[in-house]
Scaffold this motif. Structure first.
Motif, PDB file in Angstrom:
ATOM      1  N   ILE A 229      17.107 -31.188  -1.297  1.00 33.62           N
ATOM      2  CA  ILE A 229      16.709 -31.251  -2.702  1.00 33.62           C
ATOM      3  C   ILE A 229      16.868 -29.862  -3.307  1.00 33.62           C
ATOM      4  O   ILE A 229      16.673 -28.860  -2.634  1.00 33.62           O
ATOM      5  N   GLY A 230      17.215 -29.836  -4.563  1.00 33.24           N
ATOM      6  CA  GLY A 230      17.368 -28.547  -5.223  1.00 33.24           C
ATOM      7  C   GLY A 230      17.950 -28.716  -6.611  1.00 33.24           C
ATOM      8  O   GLY A 230      18.090 -29.832  -7.088  1.00 33.24           O
ATOM      9  N   PRO A 231      18.264 -27.637  -7.228  1.00 32.27           N
ATOM     10  CA  PRO A 231      18.237 -26.297  -6.661  1.00 32.27           C
ATOM     11  C   PRO A 231      16.844 -25.681  -6.703  1.00 32.27           C
ATOM     12  O   PRO A 231      16.091 -25.883  -7.644  1.00 32.27           O
ATOM     13  N   ILE A 232      16.533 -24.952  -5.647  1.00 31.54           N
ATOM     14  CA  ILE A 232      15.301 -24.171  -5.631  1.00 31.54           C
ATOM     15  C   ILE A 232      15.597 -22.723  -5.984  1.00 31.54           C
ATOM     16  O   ILE A 232      14.686 -21.939  -6.194  1.00 31.54           O
ATOM     17  N   GLY A 233      16.888 -22.385  -6.022  1.00 29.36           N
ATOM     18  CA  GLY A 233      17.245 -21.010  -6.319  1.00 29.36           C
ATOM     19  C   GLY A 233      18.699 -20.845  -6.695  1.00 29.36           C
ATOM     20  O   GLY A 233      19.439 -21.829  -6.833  1.00 29.36           O
ATOM     21  N   TRP A 234      19.086 -19.580  -6.808  1.00 28.11           N
ATOM     22  CA  TRP A 234      20.348 -19.204  -7.434  1.00 28.11           C
ATOM     23  C   TRP A 234      20.922 -17.985  -6.741  1.00 28.11           C
ATOM     24  O   TRP A 234      20.189 -17.069  -6.379  1.00 28.11           O
ATOM     25  N   HIS A 235      22.242 -17.980  -6.555  1.00 26.43           N
ATOM     26  CA  HIS A 235      22.922 -16.812  -5.977  1.00 26.43           C
ATOM     27  C   HIS A 235      24.257 -16.641  -6.680  1.00 26.43           C
ATOM     28  O   HIS A 235      25.063 -17.577  -6.736  1.00 26.43           O
ATOM     29  N   CYS A 236      24.500 -15.442  -7.230  1.00 22.00           N
ATOM     30  CA  CYS A 236      25.779 -15.119  -7.865  1.00 22.00           C
ATOM     31  C   CYS A 236      26.690 -14.493  -6.813  1.00 22.00           C
ATOM     32  O   CYS A 236      26.291 -13.553  -6.119  1.00 22.00           O
ATOM     33  N   LEU A 237      27.892 -15.003  -6.705  1.00 23.52           N
ATOM     34  CA  LEU A 237      28.834 -14.515  -5.694  1.00 23.52           C
ATOM     35  C   LEU A 237      29.286 -13.078  -5.959  1.00 23.52           C
ATOM     36  O   LEU A 237      29.785 -12.411  -5.056  1.00 23.52           O
ATOM     37  N   ASP A 238      29.093 -12.598  -7.188  1.00 23.44           N
ATOM     38  CA  ASP A 238      29.446 -11.211  -7.516  1.00 23.44           C
ATOM     39  C   ASP A 238      28.477 -10.207  -6.900  1.00 23.44           C
ATOM     40  O   ASP A 238      28.804  -9.038  -6.755  1.00 23.44           O
ATOM     41  N   ASP A 239      27.264 -10.664  -6.590  1.00 24.86           N
ATOM     42  CA  ASP A 239      26.237  -9.785  -6.027  1.00 24.86           C
ATOM     43  C   ASP A 239      25.813 -10.348  -4.672  1.00 24.86           C
ATOM     44  O   ASP A 239      24.987 -11.238  -4.586  1.00 24.86           O
ATOM     45  N   LYS A 240      26.384  -9.835  -3.618  1.00 25.85           N
ATOM     46  CA  LYS A 240      26.178 -10.386  -2.268  1.00 25.85           C
ATOM     47  C   LYS A 240      24.750 -10.220  -1.746  1.00 25.85           C
ATOM     48  O   LYS A 240      24.383 -10.849  -0.761  1.00 25.85           O
ATOM     49  N   ASN A 241      23.937  -9.368  -2.378  1.00 28.06           N
ATOM     50  CA  ASN A 241      22.608  -9.060  -1.849  1.00 28.06           C
ATOM     51  C   ASN A 241      21.452  -9.533  -2.708  1.00 28.06           C
ATOM     52  O   ASN A 241      20.350  -9.000  -2.605  1.00 28.06           O
ATOM     53  N   SER A 242      21.664 -10.526  -3.558  1.00 25.78           N
ATOM     54  CA  SER A 242      20.584 -11.027  -4.412  1.00 25.78           C
ATOM     55  C   SER A 242      20.531 -12.547  -4.373  1.00 25.78           C
ATOM     56  O   SER A 242      21.447 -13.223  -4.829  1.00 25.78           O
ATOM     57  N   PHE A 243      19.439 -13.060  -3.822  1.00 23.21           N
ATOM     58  CA  PHE A 243      19.186 -14.488  -3.742  1.00 23.21           C
ATOM     59  C   PHE A 243      17.853 -14.737  -4.427  1.00 23.21           C
ATOM     60  O   PHE A 243      16.839 -14.151  -4.031  1.00 23.21           O
ATOM     61  N   TYR A 244      17.823 -15.585  -5.441  1.00 26.13           N
ATOM     62  CA  TYR A 244      16.613 -15.837  -6.216  1.00 26.13           C
ATOM     63  C   TYR A 244      16.075 -17.226  -5.912  1.00 26.13           C
ATOM     64  O   TYR A 244      16.823 -18.199  -5.953  1.00 26.13           O
ATOM     65  N   VAL A 245      14.772 -17.313  -5.617  1.00 29.40           N
ATOM     66  CA  VAL A 245      14.087 -18.585  -5.402  1.00 29.40           C
ATOM     67  C   VAL A 245      13.055 -18.741  -6.504  1.00 29.40           C
ATOM     68  O   VAL A 245      12.145 -17.897  -6.636  1.00 29.40           O
ATOM     69  N   ALA A 246      13.180 -19.776  -7.306  1.00 28.41           N
ATOM     70  CA  ALA A 246      12.288 -19.984  -8.453  1.00 28.41           C
ATOM     71  C   ALA A 246      10.898 -20.400  -7.984  1.00 28.41           C
ATOM     72  O   ALA A 246      10.758 -21.349  -7.205  1.00 28.41           O
ATOM     73  N   LEU A 247       9.874 -19.696  -8.455  1.00 26.74           N
ATOM     74  CA  LEU A 247       8.496 -20.000  -8.075  1.00 26.74           C
ATOM     75  C   LEU A 247       8.117 -21.432  -8.462  1.00 26.74           C
ATOM     76  O   LEU A 247       7.370 -22.083  -7.744  1.00 26.74           O
ATOM     77  N   GLU A 248       8.621 -21.920  -9.588  1.00 25.72           N
ATOM     78  CA  GLU A 248       8.284 -23.275 -10.058  1.00 25.72           C
ATOM     79  C   GLU A 248       8.913 -24.373  -9.208  1.00 25.72           C
ATOM     80  O   GLU A 248       8.499 -25.512  -9.291  1.00 25.72           O
ATOM     81  N   ARG A 249       9.908 -24.034  -8.400  1.00 26.58           N
ATOM     82  CA  ARG A 249      10.625 -25.046  -7.622  1.00 26.58           C
ATOM     83  C   ARG A 249      10.185 -25.111  -6.160  1.00 26.58           C
ATOM     84  O   ARG A 249      10.746 -25.874  -5.382  1.00 26.58           O
ATOM     85  N   VAL A 250       9.213 -24.288  -5.784  1.00 29.02           N
ATOM     86  CA  VAL A 250       8.721 -24.281  -4.402  1.00 29.02           C
ATOM     87  C   VAL A 250       7.191 -24.315  -4.411  1.00 29.02           C
ATOM     88  O   VAL A 250       6.559 -24.120  -5.440  1.00 29.02           O
ATOM     89  N   SER A 251       6.616 -24.557  -3.252  1.00 28.53           N
ATOM     90  CA  SER A 251       5.158 -24.482  -3.108  1.00 28.53           C
ATOM     91  C   SER A 251       4.840 -23.307  -2.170  1.00 28.53           C
ATOM     92  O   SER A 251       5.730 -22.751  -1.522  1.00 28.53           O
TER      93      SER A 251
END
Length: 123
Positions: free
Chosen positions: A99-121
């Motif tokens: 299930i998702g998306p729970i987060g987002w990753h831009c391929l231009d920035d290899k070191n940043s993975f974002y997980v949305a607080l509203e989409r997880v517990s």
């Protein structure tokens, strides 16, 4: 959740997650406590659904979210999957129930993975 409550309950004095981050649907552990930094960045995430439906990128329904956990290394995650590329974006999904998306990753920035607080517990 109000920002003050958020600070006290979820974010440590160092700005890290005090609790484990879990999938809202199946309860699978996504991140261990203390492994991600609190970040405010406005990101659009499509509405929650199964992984195959996310990859086509055709459905514009979703949410503009601002509060995220920022992870700098994909190997920090306990359990996360990625969609196929949607432009230069990969969306993060629960690896167990997809299930998702729970987060987002831009391929231009290899070191940043974002997980949305509203989409997880948190536990």
């Amino acid at each position: 959740m109000e920002p003050c409550e958020l600070q006290n309950e979820l974010v440590s004095a160092e700005g890290r997650n005090q609790k484990a981050v879990l999938c809202q649907r199946c309860g699978s552990r996504v991140l261990q406590p203390g492994t991600a930094l609190y970040s405010r960045r406005q990101l659009f995430l499509p509405s929650m659904r199964k992984k195959p439906d996310l990859a086509d990128g055709s459905n514009p329904d979703g949410d503009l979210l601002q509060e995220h956990w920022l992870v700098n290394d994909m190997f920090t995650f306990e359990n996360v999957g990625f969609t196929k590329d949607v432009g230069n974006i990969k969306f993060l999904v629960c690896a167990d129930c997809e299930i998702g998306p729970i987060g987002w990753h831009c391929l231009d920035d290899k070191n940043s993975f974002y997980v949305a607080l509203e989409r997880v517990s948190h536990q």
